[in-house]
Write a protein that holds these residues in place. Structure first.
Motif, PDB file in Angstrom:
ATOM      1  N   LEU A 257       0.848  -1.189   0.000  1.00 37.74           N
ATOM      2  CA  LEU A 257       0.000   0.000   0.000  1.00 37.74           C
ATOM      3  C   LEU A 257       0.887   1.244   0.000  1.00 37.74           C
ATOM      4  O   LEU A 257       1.748   1.390   0.863  1.00 37.74           O
ATOM      5  CB  LEU A 257      -0.886   0.004   1.251  1.00 37.74           C
ATOM      6  N   ASP A 259       0.678   4.463   1.141  1.00 38.41           N
ATOM      7  CA  ASP A 259      -0.252   5.162   2.026  1.00 38.41           C
ATOM      8  C   ASP A 259       0.004   6.665   2.062  1.00 38.41           C
ATOM      9  O   ASP A 259       1.120   7.133   1.917  1.00 38.41           O
ATOM     10  CB  ASP A 259      -0.124   4.588   3.438  1.00 38.41           C
ATOM     11  N   GLN A 260      -1.070   7.384   2.330  1.00 42.61           N
ATOM     12  CA  GLN A 260      -1.108   8.837   2.492  1.00 42.61           C
ATOM     13  C   GLN A 260      -0.207   9.561   1.489  1.00 42.61           C
ATOM     14  O   GLN A 260       0.794  10.173   1.863  1.00 42.61           O
ATOM     15  CB  GLN A 260      -0.750   9.260   3.915  1.00 42.61           C
ATOM     16  N   ASN A 275       3.991   6.481   2.067  1.00 43.84           N
ATOM     17  CA  ASN A 275       4.547   5.552   3.057  1.00 43.84           C
ATOM     18  C   ASN A 275       4.161   4.144   2.612  1.00 43.84           C
ATOM     19  O   ASN A 275       2.968   3.850   2.492  1.00 43.84           O
ATOM     20  CB  ASN A 275       3.976   5.816   4.454  1.00 43.84           C
ATOM     21  N   PHE A 277       3.509   0.301   2.988  1.00 42.65           N
ATOM     22  CA  PHE A 277       3.243  -0.780   3.940  1.00 42.65           C
ATOM     23  C   PHE A 277       2.941  -2.064   3.178  1.00 42.65           C
ATOM     24  O   PHE A 277       1.953  -2.112   2.441  1.00 42.65           O
ATOM     25  CB  PHE A 277       2.026  -0.455   4.806  1.00 42.65           C
ATOM     26  N   GLY A 282       4.884  -4.972   8.164  1.00 40.95           N
ATOM     27  CA  GLY A 282       6.157  -4.296   8.010  1.00 40.95           C
ATOM     28  C   GLY A 282       5.994  -2.890   7.476  1.00 40.95           C
ATOM     29  O   GLY A 282       4.877  -2.381   7.317  1.00 40.95           O
ATOM     30  N   PHE A 283       7.114  -2.251   7.223  1.00 42.43           N
ATOM     31  CA  PHE A 283       7.111  -0.879   6.708  1.00 42.43           C
ATOM     32  C   PHE A 283       8.336  -0.706   5.828  1.00 42.43           C
ATOM     33  O   PHE A 283       9.455  -0.975   6.259  1.00 42.43           O
ATOM     34  CB  PHE A 283       7.139   0.131   7.866  1.00 42.43           C
ATOM     35  N   PRO A 316      13.865   4.686   9.442  1.00 43.91           N
ATOM     36  CA  PRO A 316      13.122   4.641   8.180  1.00 43.91           C
ATOM     37  C   PRO A 316      12.463   5.983   7.858  1.00 43.91           C
ATOM     38  O   PRO A 316      11.795   6.572   8.704  1.00 43.91           O
ATOM     39  CB  PRO A 316      12.067   3.554   8.436  1.00 43.91           C
ATOM     40  N   TYR A 318       9.771   8.471   6.633  1.00 41.44           N
ATOM     41  CA  TYR A 318       8.308   8.390   6.541  1.00 41.44           C
ATOM     42  C   TYR A 318       7.741   9.790   6.350  1.00 41.44           C
ATOM     43  O   TYR A 318       8.306  10.780   6.803  1.00 41.44           O
ATOM     44  CB  TYR A 318       7.707   7.730   7.785  1.00 41.44           C
ATOM     45  N   GLU A 345      11.373  11.168  14.131  1.00 44.72           N
ATOM     46  CA  GLU A 345      11.047  10.590  15.441  1.00 44.72           C
ATOM     47  C   GLU A 345      10.601   9.157  15.161  1.00 44.72           C
ATOM     48  O   GLU A 345       9.547   8.937  14.571  1.00 44.72           O
ATOM     49  CB  GLU A 345       9.959  11.422  16.108  1.00 44.72           C
ATOM     50  N   PHE A 346      11.401   8.198  15.582  1.00 43.51           N
ATOM     51  CA  PHE A 346      11.217   6.821  15.117  1.00 43.51           C
ATOM     52  C   PHE A 346      10.698   5.861  16.175  1.00 43.51           C
ATOM     53  O   PHE A 346      10.551   4.682  15.913  1.00 43.51           O
ATOM     54  CB  PHE A 346      12.547   6.286  14.573  1.00 43.51           C
ATOM     55  N   ASN A 347      10.472   6.351  17.392  1.00 44.24           N
ATOM     56  CA  ASN A 347      10.139   5.424  18.470  1.00 44.24           C
ATOM     57  C   ASN A 347       8.854   5.749  19.215  1.00 44.24           C
ATOM     58  O   ASN A 347       8.590   5.162  20.254  1.00 44.24           O
ATOM     59  CB  ASN A 347      11.311   5.378  19.471  1.00 44.24           C
ATOM     60  N   ASP A 417      -0.105  11.042  15.116  1.00 43.74           N
ATOM     61  CA  ASP A 417       1.312  10.980  15.485  1.00 43.74           C
ATOM     62  C   ASP A 417       1.983  12.306  15.156  1.00 43.74           C
ATOM     63  O   ASP A 417       1.309  13.310  14.915  1.00 43.74           O
ATOM     64  CB  ASP A 417       2.002   9.803  14.772  1.00 43.74           C
ATOM     65  N   ASP A 418       3.295  12.319  15.137  1.00 47.52           N
ATOM     66  CA  ASP A 418       4.038  13.570  14.952  1.00 47.52           C
ATOM     67  C   ASP A 418       4.708  13.632  13.583  1.00 47.52           C
ATOM     68  O   ASP A 418       5.794  14.175  13.452  1.00 47.52           O
ATOM     69  CB  ASP A 418       5.059  13.757  16.077  1.00 47.52           C
ATOM     70  N   ARG A 419       4.051  13.096  12.569  1.00 50.06           N
ATOM     71  CA  ARG A 419       4.609  13.175  11.206  1.00 50.06           C
ATOM     72  C   ARG A 419       4.539  14.599  10.682  1.00 50.06           C
ATOM     73  O   ARG A 419       3.749  15.414  11.151  1.00 50.06           O
ATOM     74  CB  ARG A 419       3.867  12.232  10.273  1.00 50.06           C
TER      75      ARG A 419
ATOM     76  N   PRO B  43      -6.323   3.229   4.996  1.00 47.77           N
ATOM     77  CA  PRO B  43      -6.089   4.655   5.291  1.00 47.77           C
ATOM     78  C   PRO B  43      -7.279   5.350   5.926  1.00 47.77           C
ATOM     79  O   PRO B  43      -7.108   6.241   6.748  1.00 47.77           O
ATOM     80  CB  PRO B  43      -5.786   5.237   3.907  1.00 47.77           C
ATOM     81  N   ARG B  93       6.713  -4.292  17.622  1.00 45.98           N
ATOM     82  CA  ARG B  93       7.132  -3.555  16.420  1.00 45.98           C
ATOM     83  C   ARG B  93       6.320  -4.065  15.247  1.00 45.98           C
ATOM     84  O   ARG B  93       6.395  -5.240  14.903  1.00 45.98           O
ATOM     85  CB  ARG B  93       8.615  -3.766  16.170  1.00 45.98           C
ATOM     86  N   PHE B  94       5.519  -3.204  14.665  1.00 46.13           N
ATOM     87  CA  PHE B  94       4.745  -3.678  13.521  1.00 46.13           C
ATOM     88  C   PHE B  94       4.787  -2.709  12.351  1.00 46.13           C
ATOM     89  O   PHE B  94       5.079  -3.090  11.244  1.00 46.13           O
ATOM     90  CB  PHE B  94       3.295  -3.949  13.921  1.00 46.13           C
ATOM     91  N   GLY B  95       4.495  -1.429  12.559  1.00 45.87           N
ATOM     92  CA  GLY B  95       4.406  -0.481  11.459  1.00 45.87           C
ATOM     93  C   GLY B  95       5.569   0.482  11.449  1.00 45.87           C
ATOM     94  O   GLY B  95       6.727   0.082  11.528  1.00 45.87           O
ATOM     95  N   ILE B  96       5.268   1.768  11.379  1.00 48.26           N
ATOM     96  CA  ILE B  96       6.315   2.776  11.303  1.00 48.26           C
ATOM     97  C   ILE B  96       7.139   2.790  12.581  1.00 48.26           C
ATOM     98  O   ILE B  96       8.356   2.871  12.551  1.00 48.26           O
ATOM     99  CB  ILE B  96       5.705   4.173  11.060  1.00 48.26           C
ATOM    100  N   ARG B  97       6.448   2.706  13.716  1.00 45.94           N
ATOM    101  CA  ARG B  97       7.135   2.843  15.002  1.00 45.94           C
ATOM    102  C   ARG B  97       6.805   1.665  15.909  1.00 45.94           C
ATOM    103  O   ARG B  97       5.749   1.069  15.778  1.00 45.94           O
ATOM    104  CB  ARG B  97       6.677   4.120  15.718  1.00 45.94           C
ATOM    105  N   PRO B  98       7.682   1.381  16.863  1.00 52.88           N
ATOM    106  CA  PRO B  98       7.322   0.377  17.863  1.00 52.88           C
ATOM    107  C   PRO B  98       6.218   0.922  18.767  1.00 52.88           C
ATOM    108  O   PRO B  98       6.202   2.114  19.075  1.00 52.88           O
ATOM    109  CB  PRO B  98       8.625   0.170  18.634  1.00 52.88           C
ATOM    110  N   ASP B 118      -0.875   0.239  16.772  1.00 50.48           N
ATOM    111  CA  ASP B 118      -1.045   1.197  15.680  1.00 50.48           C
ATOM    112  C   ASP B 118      -0.058   0.883  14.558  1.00 50.48           C
ATOM    113  O   ASP B 118       1.152   0.845  14.776  1.00 50.48           O
ATOM    114  CB  ASP B 118      -0.807   2.610  16.207  1.00 50.48           C
ATOM    115  N   ILE B 121      -0.637   3.420   9.477  1.00 52.90           N
ATOM    116  CA  ILE B 121      -1.386   3.672   8.237  1.00 52.90           C
ATOM    117  C   ILE B 121      -2.409   4.767   8.505  1.00 52.90           C
ATOM    118  O   ILE B 121      -3.174   4.703   9.443  1.00 52.90           O
ATOM    119  CB  ILE B 121      -2.081   2.387   7.747  1.00 52.90           C
ATOM    120  N   ARG B 122      -2.406   5.763   7.685  1.00 50.62           N
ATOM    121  CA  ARG B 122      -3.362   6.864   7.797  1.00 50.62           C
ATOM    122  C   ARG B 122      -3.786   7.351   6.419  1.00 50.62           C
ATOM    123  O   ARG B 122      -4.172   8.386   6.186  1.00 50.62           O
ATOM    124  CB  ARG B 122      -2.770   8.030   8.591  1.00 50.62           C
TER     125      ARG B 122
END
Lengths: 605, 122
Positions: A257, A259-260, A275, A277, A282-283, A316, A318, A345-347, A417-419, B43, B93-98, B118, B121-122
């Motif tokens: 996908l 995404d966005q 992005n 997916f 996974g990403f 990664p 994003y 910001e990755f965490n 989130d903070d994207r 999304p 850990r699955f998507g962009i962030r843990p 989460d 995906i948006r």
């Protein structure tokens, strides 16, 4: 501690950003079509008056959602990063802005004769030019004049992009067939050439050999009138090695996908980033697509260049937001330059770094063999971090009253989130903002906005450097502001749009002058009630666990007269349970399942 | 050194747990079980269409500061393990962030905790 990386060669060392294919040709190809807005049915149907509220997913009880950030972590220079504690702004009236209600859930659900479906959130697109204001949401758009009078719409996106319905319904309203699942609209008016661009992403309605194929759709008006004919394009984003796409990790299992999708433009090119997916999990990081702007405008698209980012040194990539420029004042240096910003910001915690990106030699997009160079640099910023959910002001929520027990509290709103949000390049600076956790003056943890104006210099290959020239926070004591979009005019005056919500405010459309004015937050579209959509109620949508989908983005655009147009989600209606039971549309302001609205603001900074 | 815990009776064969050495002393463990889902999976969320799915065969990392356990969900997103009562942190850990989730294990013989992760995906 700035880090530089030039990305112009296929096969760069593993672990560093890379190009899957660049310069010597296109990855994927466009499918070209055409549509005339006037030929699309804009008759509105009736929403269902009864809905089966039983979700397909069985009740699983209460689920724990993610916690948000507290304390501090170490980031740039290894120093601790703490939760921001902004001083905040006061809130006042519209501040001289004008505006009108835009497309709402009722409009989109009843568009195309009712062959649509209920969804959340709206994802606002906005573009303004040649005397027209075009606003899109999931899944319809309207065309207005600059006084706010509707000229066309609601035009459903499915017949516009795919000549099909989103959901074909029978006489009783039941869905008997689904079309492409489109979403995430964006819109852009190119002042330089006088053309409108609209984009959506799409998932095919059925699997192909077990693969969910996905695509990116682009529409370009054939004139300066968005009510007329458009070129329609799409290209494959499944990235499973088929249809000319790269074989990205995990994509060959079930598809990927994109995404966005985010859009931008410079003098020569039109840019989309996604992005990626894998549906299998996974990403894959950000994907960056570039193609000739004039090629799209002429109906003869040029090569499509696809950059695959497998991961930066920091993490990664994003939501790499491409920039647009007001007044057609593009950067034509280095053979043509497109700018981008992204958060680092990755965490799901806190960070104080953002990345500025350049794509240079974009003039080569008008050739058969584009030769582009992509690079990024890291800049230290004010701290920002994963935002918490948004508490709502209590009010009438008839759907919730029907579903939840009377003792259940009103659900929250998601701040995601903070994207990085929408980016504008003006007067040599890149402007944008992110949602962030913050501690407001009363000590409560809320959502605030961290904004940045970034100077990206030395765009010759390998020389990029980035510095935050201006930055700040927007916050309201004890309340929340979120989903910023900054519009910057040719004189460098910046206005930010966002949603204001919290214990004291129903979700409202608000704005702030970042470069002058009275320093106050102005409410242009006052909320009339709480969010009361199906994603807020766990029984209806377990994924959101009592937190309604919101956003996922707003929009802002400056016009050559120096004014700025803003679009934000808000709740523009309210009705009691008794009124709802008598008329589930509450006078055509909502449907059974959702009550979101949008507000368009016009302000001259 | 971590060790692999034998699957208790009734546990689906897909479960496995890696367990750090337990602290000394007798601790009445709580059997914790539940389901992990991921979402959004699209999304935008459509009414009456699930916007999430089970987190199939996903590694769950539990930590209470002294003990670190990793279990993997089955194909339906189910997990089951025994934890000491008290505060724990689950990381997935699955998507962009843990995703990091703090929760409390009650002092009971068993408890159900469902988790939502989460995807980004948006």
């Amino acid at each position: 501690m700035r880090k530089r990386l030039t990305l112009a060669v296929v096969g760069t060392a593993a672990g560093i950003l890379l190009l899957a294919t660049v310069a010597a040709g296109s990855v994927g190809s466009f499918t070209v079509g055409s549509v005339n807005v006037g030929s699309i049915n804009t008759t509105q149907g009736s929403p269902l008056t009864q809905v089966n509220l039983a979700n397909e997913v069985p009740d699983r009880g209460e689920a724990d959602s993610e916690i948000k950030v507290g304390g501090s972590i170490k980031q740039f220079h290894g120093k601790p990063v703490g939760v921001p504690t902004p001083a905040g702004q006061s809130v006042s009236d519209a501040g001289g802005a004008t505006g009108f209600s835009g497309v709402d859930h009722f409009d989109q659900r009843t568009a195309d004769g009712g062959n649509q479906f209920s969804l959340e959130p709206p994802d606002q697109a906005l573009c303004v030019g040649n005397g027209y204001v075009v606003e899109g949401v999931n899944l319809a758009f309207n065309v207005y004049d600059t006084s706010g009078s509707k000229l066309a719409g609601p035009v459903a996106y499915n017949p516009f992009f795919t000549q099909d319905h989103a959901a074909t319904r029978n006489a009783s309203g039941a869905i008997i067939a689904r079309g492409w699942f489109l979403s995430d609209p964006k819109c852009y008016y190119d002042t330089d050439t006088g053309r409108f661009f609209m984009t959506v992403l799409g998932e095919e309605p059925t699997l192909t050999s077990g693969i969910q194929r996905t695509a990116q759709f682009i529409a370009v008006s054939k004139s300066g009138d968005p009510r007329g004919s458009w070129w329609i394009y799409h290209f494959d984003t499944t990235d499973d090695g088929q249809n000319g796409t790269p074989n990205n990790p995990g994509c060959a299992t079930a598809g990927c996908l994109g995404d966005q999708p985010l859009i931008g433009a410079d003098k020569y090119g039109f840019y989309i980033t996604t992005n990626e997916f894998p549906f299998a999990g996974g990403f894959n990081g950000a994907q960056i697509y570039a193609t000739s702007k004039t090629g799209l405008e002429s109906g003869s698209p040029g090569p499509l260049v696809h950059f695959v980012t497998h991961g930066l040194q920091e993490g990664p990539a994003y939501s790499v937001q491409p920039a647009t420029s007001p007044d057609g004042t593009f950067d034509t240096g280095a053979g043509g330059t497109e700018y981008f910003l992204s958060a680092l910001e990755f965490n799901g915690t806190l960070d104080d770094r953002i990345a500025a990106w350049t794509l240079t030699n974009t003039g080569s997009l008008n050739s058969a063999t584009p030769n582009l160079a992509l690079q990024y640099a890291v800049a230290k910023s004010e701290p920002y971090g994963a935002p918490p959910p948004v508490e709502q002001k209590p009010g009438d929520n008839p759907l919730g009253q029907l579903i939840d027990s009377p003792d259940d509290p009103l659900g929250t709103i998601q701040s995601n989130d903070d994207r990085m949000n929408q980016v504008v390049y003006a007067n040599g600076l890149l402007w944008s903002g992110v949602n962030t956790v913050a501690q407001t003056q009363d000590g409560s943890t809320r959502v605030a906005i961290a904004w940045f104006a970034v100077d990206a210099n030395g765009k010759a290959a390998g020389k990029l450097d980035a510095h935050v020239k201006k930055q700040g926070y927007v916050s309201v004591n004890g309340n929340n502001v979120f989903f910023p979009a900054i519009g910057v005019n040719g004189a460098g005056k910046a206005v930010m749009a966002f949603t204001l919500a919290g214990p004291n405010y129903f979700p409202s459309a608000a704005w702030l002058n970042l470069t002058g004015g009275d320093g106050q937050i102005h409410v242009s579209g006052a909320g009339a009630g709480p969010d009361d959509g199906f994603t807020q109620y766990p029984d209806e949508d377990p994924v959101d666990n009592g937190s309604g989908r919101w956003g996922d983005y707003g929009a802002a655009v400056a016009t050559p007269d120096g004014s700025v147009w803003l679009a934000s989600e808000y709740i523009g209606q309210s009705c009691t349970l008794a009124q709802f039971l008598a008329d589930t549309t509450c006078g055509g302001t909502r449907t059974i399942l959702a009550n979101w609205g949008t507000f368009i603001t016009h302000v001259t900074p | 050194m971590a060790r692999t815990e034998a699957a208790p009776t009734g546990r689906p064969p897909s479960f496995r747990a890696t367990v750090a050495p337990m602290v000394a002393g007798i601790v009445a463990l709580t059997l914790l079980h539940g389901t992990v889902r991921i979402g959004p999976t699209t999304p935008v969320c459509r009414a009456e269409v699930p916007c999430s799915k089970p987190a199939a065969r996903t590694a769950l990392s539990f930590n209470n500061g002294s003990t670190h356990l990793v279990v993997r969900t089955d194909r339906l997103g189910r997990y089951r393990l025994r934890l000491a009562p008290g505060r724990w942190v689950l990381t997935v850990r699955f998507g962009i962030r843990p995703a990091t989730i703090r929760f409390v294990v009650p002092r009971t013989s068993s408890a159900t905790r469902n988790f939502m992760i989460d995807t980004g995906i948006r």
